[in-house]
Structures are given as structure tokens and as C-alpha cells.
Design a protein around this motif. Structure first.
Motif, short mmCIF file in Angstrom:
data_model
loop_
_atom_site.label_atom_id
_atom_site.label_comp_id
_atom_site.label_asym_id
_atom_site.label_seq_id
_atom_site.Cartn_x
_atom_site.Cartn_y
_atom_site.Cartn_z
N ASN A 842 0.84 -1.19 0.00
CA ASN A 842 0.00 0.00 0.00
C ASN A 842 0.88 1.24 0.00
OD1 ASN A 842 -1.38 2.26 1.93
ND2 ASN A 842 -2.89 1.30 0.59
N ILE A 843 0.56 2.18 -0.88
CA ILE A 843 1.27 3.46 -0.97
C ILE A 843 0.23 4.57 -0.79
CG2 ILE A 843 2.67 4.98 -2.39
CD1 ILE A 843 3.69 2.53 -3.86
N GLN A 844 0.51 5.49 0.11
CA GLN A 844 -0.41 6.58 0.37
C GLN A 844 0.36 7.89 0.42
OE1 GLN A 844 -0.55 8.51 3.42
NE2 GLN A 844 -2.33 9.69 2.78
N PHE A 845 -0.20 8.95 -0.16
CA PHE A 845 0.43 10.26 -0.03
C PHE A 845 -0.64 11.34 0.06
CE2 PHE A 845 0.28 9.47 -4.64
CZ PHE A 845 -0.32 10.62 -5.12
N LYS A 913 2.76 16.47 2.21
CA LYS A 913 2.71 16.40 3.66
C LYS A 913 3.13 15.04 4.17
CE LYS A 913 1.90 18.51 7.50
NZ LYS A 913 2.69 19.69 7.87
N THR A 914 2.59 13.98 3.60
CA THR A 914 2.96 12.63 4.03
C THR A 914 3.11 11.72 2.81
OG1 THR A 914 0.66 11.91 4.28
CG2 THR A 914 1.72 12.87 6.21
N LEU A 915 4.00 10.78 2.94
CA LEU A 915 4.18 9.71 1.95
C LEU A 915 4.51 8.45 2.72
CD1 LEU A 915 4.53 8.57 -0.92
CD2 LEU A 915 6.92 9.33 -0.82
N SER A 916 3.71 7.42 2.55
CA SER A 916 3.94 6.20 3.32
C SER A 916 3.86 4.97 2.41
CB SER A 916 2.91 6.06 4.46
OG SER A 916 1.61 5.93 3.94
N LEU A 917 4.68 4.00 2.71
CA LEU A 917 4.67 2.70 2.06
C LEU A 917 4.52 1.64 3.13
CD1 LEU A 917 6.77 4.65 0.35
CD2 LEU A 917 7.15 2.57 -0.95
N ASN A 918 3.58 0.74 2.93
CA ASN A 918 3.33 -0.32 3.90
C ASN A 918 3.25 -1.64 3.17
OD1 ASN A 918 1.79 -2.19 5.69
ND2 ASN A 918 1.66 -0.39 7.00
#
Length: 977
Positions: A842-845, A913-918
Motif C-alpha cells: 500500500n502506498i499513500q500520499f 505532507k505525508t508519503l507512506s509505504l506499507n
């Protein structure tokens, strides 16, 4: 003889009585891929009976035939089913386009859903905030909510951010704080007093982000009216996580990372700086000497230091560890855990910030299924060593690039080279040591007893205690030796204590073709706050600094002990007719000890209504692309009592001399509640089976009867008196939200959302404003945060100095010449969020955007002190900047220019603001390790900013040298056993 009667009934006869007997229903909740879903909320509609699925997706609940079970979980559509004899208990949930679309929303005293709500409530779930490397949980909301502005004030850990929900309602800054509710308990949201942090400390700092289940923000009258006066500026509900029935579940999460300064200001190098300094002496016709030109004649002309690298060029490390354990059966289950967070600093010090939190939650339902108990306790301790070094914040931008070393080789402050030229070391005070420790307890007990079917008695009781100790040690060697200072220390202690008790009667029943829900309750609340500020002066040696008993002199700088009492009676009636028409009526009578006799009580209320028109027959034939449509609106009146305690009384203090009193406050017992009238209209639409949803809200809030400190003439002996001003402040605006799922298949899902806010703040009414003490502060039709400015007159063609315009030609410059207005509020703001899921990845930004104005820091070209690199343009005959000078006329010209729009600029920005990889590890990889779930994650914060602003951080565009955001990169792992 008659035959004995047959006491046995047939099964068909027993079914007639089935609705009167509860039965245990068990089953498994799965997704569309037959994977069990843990943590699904299961409730009996219209009652307080509820449970959650365990880690295997299994649930068990008591219900009657004919009852309706409601299943809800984030990311899935809400599912309702009527209990029948043939119901197996197994459920399959369908994924939802909008992760919050059909999830139960906490509205405070009651729950609702996104579909059925009549008020404006926005929710952010744990998945969106728990991995962010932040101290204050509210900063995790930036860019995620329409109408909610959260702006950090500076970069020092623990500083309270500025929070505004739909704008500024009150003329008093302290009258604009929203209401904080943690697990049903109101928390004093005003920042805790701090000597080192001028903005104060936020009381939510001691909450662990990993322990938060959701944060809801209540905005309009329908959503906030049940809180009465406390909800005038909006309500922020923080709900902590609860346990899950299971044989025992251990969750472990740890991440670590670094933070750095994301930006630099282009400053003059040594060659450029000296070139401007020399030009200043030439323009002024003054001969340089060791006193006025020590940077030219004494200091090394070839030396260069980028003081930004020195002061803010460090790397801050951070570590966060969290451990939680859940267990219990369907009747009794609990959650127990704790976390530890450590954060360093980018400044040239070895200080840090630490936070330790603990949490406990217990849920129990008795065997009769009538009594339910829920106990929540959170305790947090934070230790902050960074607050005393505020002297480090502005130094990088003022010290000349060829300045000598600030420290000696032994690590002491270098006084010799600075005193030699008659100057103080810029780091005077550097060795002051600060330590602030906050202990914060929040506890809540909810008892719910079912009296009759549909009728229950609920009691909500809470207790909070906050204790903050802040000590600053001030040794003599931290300052210039020739000053002959003695060892000193400053001490600040703040204690906040509050309790609340709210008995409530809740009724829920079917009525006609609809559903009726009613709440009646009473609030009893008492709060107290104690502040003590002391200074110790004259310690014999450094080791004793901070021990007040060892000080030669103790000064009592400030002390108060305030008590606040608040009582209320409230009620709410909600009616849902055919799941299409919704009506809410809310009323509350508040009583506050902050008003004098005769004004302590006031009535508030609201009405909210909604129509789901997509349920009408003309739209349910299956041919329309419209899958959901709702109109809703609300109107109501709330109050505001956010003023100081005892303002209606005369107050006195003891004189320093013997047996005397002197007045410190003038009484006014006639002032009363500030009122806020809120109106909202909204439209919500869903298209293509809700794969695209759009919501728009228009609101208008008018706050009148403003409570302020009314300025008094000096001859009265007082500066002000508490009073109501005949002023009305209006906040109106448009909020838009869009959610979409452009792609969804078995392997790939793309979800996107955007929120946009277009606010407008204005003072719409103030009779006789021009003759009031605020005539030079506000203007009818303009926002509250305006600045009155002179008209810029350009450069004087003869002297090359900044000029301003004498508008009325009276030969002097005063406020009558300030005819231009600069508006400092946000013109619009919002956020754009995307989530991509591919199998286990999952990639979220999130992109945050803001349109606003700001200021740039000094361009007083030619004086000692560094400037922006653009200052070199002052050597150009066609420059817009005044000539290099260090004379008095140049100083006056620069001061005038600062009071014009000349240094104001566009401070808009677009920030990643945010960038996440899970990545969730496949189950076959971890089965042998007896791990139920394992995931690896990387989180980036404030990674990239696009802005025309030439200052350091456009989010805090004051003078250009302020900053509040660090670039952070963290990586971690989560394991569930």
C-alpha cells in the motif's frame, strides 16, 4: 375423569413467543475474498448492546428474533440484517468506495453513520495518523479536513498549535479554542502556561498517536449544540482504541528515523556582505572605524560561516516504540499497553524530548445483558529539555557571515572576540538548562443499564489531572562575565484538575414507519487551575541552582488559584422516517460560574434535518447513474463563556508594604454570554455505485455580544473591564469534498480524495466603531486579522531611501495615513489524498495546499547583520531596495517601509505532507514464527514544498525566519502475535 392438560407446546407455538426471548447468535464476518475481518462493530440497532469480532472474525451477541443487527467496519459498507430463526450468523461485508462512508461516527453523546448524519462531522481513522512522527495528534489532521485549520506556531516540541474550526469567532484569542473531548471527558483546551514557550503547551501532547482509534471534528450547529456553550468553536472528539475479544493478542510496533531542516534561505556570502557594508559608508560619507565597522576592520575579511548550517543544520533522531495486549471473551475484554517516544533536535545541543504513555481499557457486559461497563484510562508523561533554548531560533539569519567563533576550544562561550568590538556574544544565555515535565491523567467510566426494551440509563463519569513543572537553570557563565550576574533559576508549576458526572436517560424505539431516538441528561462539571511562578536568585554554587531552599532570595512572580463550575441540562430527539427523512432537535440550558448572578444561565439549541432523495421511487429504477443523494441543513444557537474566572468581581492584592490592599480589577456583573448563530446547507451525491462521491457545504456563523476587555481611560486606574461589545463577527464559506475509486480489481485498488475550503471572515457589525478603542484595529466588512498599513511611496529620487505617502497632507505620519489593509488569513486551503494498494503493498500520499499572504525578513541593507541574497540588488541603480546605508534616515525609511505592503508577498504553498509505504508480509512467510500479522512501513513527512515564498517556511510566514516543519523519514515494523 378429565385427562391431564398437555403442558408441552409445539415448535410452531413456541415461535409465537420467540420475539420475547433473547438468544445467543454467533457467526463469522468475512470480506468478499472469504478472509475473516477482526474488529468489526456489531450492534443491536436501537440498543446499547454491542460487541466486536475477534482476530478470527468471530462474534457472539444476544438478540431477539425481529431485532436488527448492524455490522460496520472501516473500508466496508455497513450491513444490516433482521434476526430470524434461519439466520446462521455468518456475514460477508462488501468493500466501500469511501473508507468512512458507512462506518459508525462518534457524535459525542450518540453515534450515527455517514449516511444518516444530519450534522457536519468529519472523521479521521487510526490508519491515517498512527505512523506519523508527531507529538501532537492534531497536527496529523493537517490537510485532511475541510474547514479545519491547524497551524504549528514554531518548531519547538510541545508548542500548542493554532486551531480554528471554520474561522475566528471571537475578538479574544482565548475565545476561539475548540472543545476537546477524550473518550467522553471534556479537556481544558487552552494551552498550558509556559515561560519558555510563549504560545503555551497543548494538553493533548501526552496522548500516544498509536492509541487513538479515531478523531472526529464536529462543526455545525446540529453536531455541536448538544455540547451547548462548550461547542461554540467546534468540538474535537478523540476516541482511544478498545480491546478485542480473543484468547490473547499482542501488538508490537516500533519505528525510528531522522528529521532535518527542509529549506534554507539564500543569504549573502562574505564577499557580498562586505561589498554592501562598504557601499553603506560611501553613501553616508562616514569614515569606518573599529566601533562602527568592526566587521570590516577587525574581523577576518576572508572568513565565511553559513550560520544556518551551524544552528539548524543538524539531524534530529527519533524513536517510537509501542506495545499493546488485548484479551478476554465476548462478555469481558480489555486492552493494556504503553509507548515510548524520543526525539532529538536539529540545534547545536544535546537536549531531547521524551514521552511515555500508558493506556488501559476494560469492557464488561453482565450475564443478563442489561449492564455494560466501559473503563478507559490514559496516562502520559513528557519530558522536554528543549524549551529553554529559544535564543537559537533567529540567530542564523542575523549574524554576519565573517563573524568570529561563538565558542572557545574548551566549549565555553567566546566572549573575548566579541567584547573586543563592544558586542555581546549572540548566544548569551546558551548554557541555561531547561526541563519541563508534564504528567497527565485522563480517566472515564461509562455505565449503561438497560431498564426496559429500548430504554436505558447511562452514567458518564470522568476525572482528569494535569501537573506540569518547568524549571530553568541560569548559571552566571551563560552570560557576559562583566555583567556580574549571580546564579538564578525560574520555576513554573501548573496544576489542572477537573471532574464531570453526566447521568443520561436514552430511549430508542420504532415509531410508525420510522425510528425514534431520544436522550435526556444532566452535566455537573468542576475544574480548577493553579499557577505558581517563582524565581530563585543567588545560589552559592552551580550545583545548587534550581533548589529554591538554597537561593538567597525567592521572588513570587505570579500566583493564582481559579475554580470553574459548569452545570447543564440537555436533550436530543432524533427521528428517522423510512430511512429517507431525518430530523434532530437539540436543546441545552447551560450554567457557568464565569458570569455574575442573574446572567449565569442561558438556553441554546439547534435543529438539523436531512432528506435522502435517492431513496425516492423516481430514482430507484436502476437506470440513474446517481446512487446516493442527500440534502441536509441545520440551524442553531450556541454560547461562549471562554473568559477568565471571577471577572464580574472587584479583586485586590496585598501591597508590598504593611497591612494594605490595592485594587487589581474593576467589577462588571452585567456582562453575559457571547452567542454564536450557525446555519448550514449541504448536498451529498454518490455516482456509479458510490465509486464517485461529492459533498458540498455552505455555512454562515455569526458570533455576537462579543466578550472582550473593554479599554478604559488611564484616569480610572484600570486598563480595561470585562464587558459585552455590540459587535458581530461572521464566518461563512464553502467546503467541498470529493472521494473516488478510479480503479478497483482483485489485485489493484486506487482511492483518491480531495477537500477544499473557501472561508470568509469579517466584522459585519459594530455600532460606533470609529469612536471605540478598536477603531485602529478593525474595519467593518474586513477580517479580524488585518493590518493597517501606510501607502508605499517608492524610493526618494534624491536620497534613495524608502518613503511613504502623507495621505492627508498634514505634514506628519500617523494612523490617519494608514489607509491600506493587508489581510493575513488563508484565502483557501485543502488537501489531496491518494492511496494505491497492490496485493500486499500500500502506498499513500497527501498533498496540502494553502493560498495566503506573508512577510519576508529584513532588507535593511548596509547595516551590520546578514541579509537575504537579494539585498545585493541594492547596488543596482534600478533596484527596488533602498541604497546601502547605516544612517538614521535610512533606519527611519526602513521602519516606514515595514509598515507598508512592500515586504508582503505571496506565501502560498503546495506541500507533500505525508508519503507512506506499507508492506504486509505474506502469511506463509510468518506462520513458522507464530506471527499472525507482520508489516514493514516507511513514512515521510514534509518531503517536498512548492512555493513562491522566499522565506524559510510558508506555513508560518512571519518575517520569513520562522519555521515549524521538519523533513522526517522513518521506517518501522509492526508484529501481531
Amino acid at each position: 375423569m378429565n385427562a391431564a392438560p398437555n403442558l408441552l407446546m409445539s415448535s410452531s407455538e413456541l415461535l409465537k413467543f420467540a420475539p420475547f426471548f433473547q438468544q445467543q447468535i454467533s457467526g463469522t464476518v468475512r470480506d468478499q475474498d472469504s478472509v475473516p475481518i477482526p474488529g468489526v462493530n456489531v450492534i443491536v440497532q436501537g440498543s446499547s448492546t454491542g460487541t466486536m469480532t475477534n482476530l478470527d472474525g468471530v462474534y457472539s451477541i444476544y438478540a431477539r428474533v425481529g431485532d436488527t443487527l448492524v455490522f460496520s467496519y472501516i473500508g466496508f459498507k455497513e450491513f444490516k440484517i433482521e434476526v430470524s430463526d434461519s439466520f446462521s450468523g455468518d456475514i460477508t461485508l462488501e468493500t466501500s468506495v469511501d473508507a468512512l462512508d458507512e462506518v459508525v461516527i462518534n457524535a459525542g453523546y450518540y453515534n450515527t453513520t455517514q449516511r444518516e448524519r444530519t450534522g457536519n462531522i468529519v472523521k479521521v481513522s487510526a490508519a491515517e495518523i498512527e505512523n506519523q512522527p508527531l507529538i501532537n495528534p492534531l497536527q496529523a489532521l493537517q490537510g485532511r479536513m475541510a474547514g479545519v485549520e491547524i497551524v504549528p506556531r514554531n518548531s519547538l516540541p510541545g508548542t500548542a498549535p493554532s486551531i480554528r474550526i471554520r474561522g475566528t469567532n471571537s475578538l479574544r484569542d482565548e475565545g476561539n479554542y475548540p472543545l476537546y473531548i477524550i473518550d467522553g471527558i471534556p479537556i481544558n483546551s487552552t494551552p498550558v502556561v509556559s515561560r519558555s514557550l510563549s504560545a503555551g503547551v497543548d494538553p493533548l501532547n501526552t496522548i500516544g498517536l498509536e492509541n487513538i482509534k479515531s478523531i472526529e471534528v464536529l462543526k455545525d450547529a446540529d453536531a455541536t449544540a448538544i455540547y451547548g456553550s462548550r461547542g461554540a468553536n467546534g468540538v474535537i472528539l478523540v476516541t482511544t482504541k478498545k480491546g478485542i475479544p480473543s484468547t490473547g493478542t499482542l501488538e508490537a510496533r516500533v519505528y525510528s528515523g531522522i528529521s532535518t531542516m527542509p529549506n534554507r534561505i539564500d543569504l549573502l556570502n562574505t564577499e557580498q556582505y562586505l561589498q554592501l557594508r562598504k557601499a553603506a559608508f560611501e553613501n553616508d560619507g562616514i569614515e569606518p572605524n573599529n566601533s562602527n565597522a568592526y566587521d570590516l576592520l577587525v574581523w577576518d575579511q576572508n572568513r565565511y560561516t553559513d550560520w544556518q548550517d551551524y544552528f539548524i543544520g543538524g539531524t534530529s533522531t527519533m524513536t517510537d516504540m509501542n506495545l499493546q495486549y488485548s484479551g478476554g471473551d465476548e462478555r469481558t475484554y480489555f486492552r493494556l499497553g504503553g509507548s515510548y517516544q524520543n526525539q532529538g533536535t536539529i540545534y547545536p545541543t544535546d537536549f531531547n524530548y521524551q514521552k511515555i504513555t500508558g493506556n488501559f481499557n476494560l469492557n464488561h457486559t453482565d450475564v443478563s445483558d442489561k449492564l455494560n461497563l466501559n473503563l478507559s484510562i490514559t496516562y502520559g508523561v513528557d519530558i522536554n529539555d528543549l524549551i529553554g533554548n529559544t535564543i537559537l531560533l533567529n540567530q542564523p539569519f542575523s549574524i554576519p557571515p565573517n563573524a568570529p567563533e561563538l565558542f572557545t576550544e574548551e566549549g565555553r562561550l567566546n566572549w573575548e572576540d566579541w567584547i573586543a568590538v563592544g558586542q555581546n556574544n549572540p548566544l548569551s544565555g546558551y548554557f541555561n538548562e531547561s526541563r519541563a515535565q508534564t504528567n497527565n491523567l485522563n480517566s472515564n467510566l461509562v455505565l449503561n443499564y438497560k431498564i426496559l426494551e429500548g430504554l436505558s440509563l447511562k452514567a458518564n463519569a470522568g476525572y482528569t489531572y494535569l501537573d506540569r513543572e518547568e524549571n530553568v537553570k541560569i548559571p552566571t557563565y551563560s552570560y557576559r562575565p562583566s555583567v556580574n550576574r549571580v546564579h538564578e533559576s525560574d520555576h513554573t508549576n501548573v496544576k489542572r484538575l477537573s471532574w464531570i458526572l453526566e447521568p443520561q436517560l436514552i430511549y430508542d424505539t420504532k415509531l410508525l414507519d420510522g425510528h425514534l431516538n431520544a436522550i435526556v441528561g444532566v452535566s455537573f462539571q468542576k475544574s480548577s487551575e493553579i499557577l505558581k511562578e517563582q524565581s530563585g536568585i543567588g545560589y552559592v554554587n552551580e550545583a545548587l541552582i534550581g533548589n529554591l531552599e538554597a537561593a538567597q532570595t525567592i521572588n513570587n512572580d505570579d500566583y493564582f488559584n481559579r475554580e470553574y463550575k459548569y452545570n447543564a441540562v440537555f436533550g436530543r430527539i432524533g427521528y428517522n422516517y423510512k430511512d429517507k427523512y431525518f430530523l434532530n432537535l437539540t436543546g441545552r440550558r447551560d450554567g457557568s460560574s464565569r458570569f455574575g448572578p442573574g446572567n449565569r444561565f442561558a438556553n441554546f439549541g439547534a435543529i438539523g434535518a436531512a432528506w435522502i432523495f435517492s431513496e425516492e421511487g423516481f430514482l430507484t429504477d436502476g437506470t440513474s447513474i446517481l446512487s446516493f443523494g442527500k440534502l441536509r441543513g441545520s440551524y442553531g444557537i450556541t454560547g461562549n463563556d471562554q473568559i477568565g474566572d471571577y471577572g464580574y468581581l472587584d479583586t485586590y492584592e496585598v501591597t508590598r508594604g504593611p497591612s494594605g490592599l490595592y485594587p487589581t480589577q474593576l467589577n462588571n456583573s452585567s456582562y453575559s454570554w457571547e452567542t454564536n448563530r450557525k446555519f448550514e446547507l449541504a448536498l451529498e451525491l454518490g455516482f456509479f455505485d458510490d465509486k464517485l462521491s461529492i459533498a458540498g457545504s455552505w455555512y454562515r456563523n455569526r458570533s455576537s455580544n462579543q466578550l472582550v476587555g473593554f479599554a478604559l481611560p488611564s484616569m480610572t486606574g484600570f486598563t480595561s473591564v470585562q464587558a459585552n461589545l455590540p459587535a458581530t463577527v461572521e464566518n461563512k464559506g464553502l467546503e467541498l469534498e470529493l472521494n473516488a475509486q478510479p480503479i478497483k480489481n482483485n489485485h489493484f485498488v486506487w482511492e483518491a480524495s480531495i477537500n477544499f475550503s473557501l472561508p470568509n471572515n469579517a466584522l459585519v457589525s459594530y455600532p460606533q466603531l470609529k469612536s471605540s478603542p478598536y477603531s485602529n484595529t478593525y474595519q467593518i466588512g474586513k477580517p479580524l486579522n488585518i493590518v493597517w498599513l501606510y501607502q508605499y511611496g517608492g524610493l526618494d529620487p534624491e536620497t534613495g531611501i524608502y518613503t511613504i505617502v502623507d495621505v492627508n497632507d498634514d505634514g506628519r505620519f500617523d494612523f490617519n495615513d494608514r489607509t491600506e489593509i493587508e489581510e493575513l488569513g488563508r484565502e483557501y486551503f485543502g488537501g489531496f489524498n491518494n492511496s494505491f494498494s497492490f496485493k500486499n503493498l500500500n502506498i499513500q500520499f497527501l498533498w496540502q495546499f494553502v493560498k495566503q499572504r506573508g512577510t519576508l525578513f529584513s532588507m535593511d541593507v548596509g547595516r551590520i547583520g546578514n541579509q537575504r541574497e537579494a539585498a545585493i540588488e541594492a547596488l543596482n541603480p534600478n533596484s527596488v531596495y533602498q541604497i546601502p546605508t547605516q544612517g538614521v534616515q535610512g533606519l527611519i525609511g526602513y521602519a516606514y517601509a515595514q509598515s507598508t505592503s512592500f515586504f508582503y508577498t505571496d506565501a502560498s504553498f503546495l506541500r507533500l505532507k505525508t508519503l507512506s509505504l506499507n508492506y504486509s508480509l505474506p502469511s506463509n512467510w510468518i506462520e513458522s514464527l507464530k506471527v499472525k500479522k507482520a508489516s514493514l512501513f516507511i513514512q515521510g513527512q514534509n518531503l517536498f514544498t512548492i512555493t513562491p515564498y522566499k522565506g524559510l517556511d510558508p506555513e508560518v510566514p512571519q518575517a520569513g525566519t520562522s519555521f515549524a516543519n521538519l523533513r522526517s523519514l522513518t521506517a518501522g515494523i509492526q508484529l501481531n502475535f
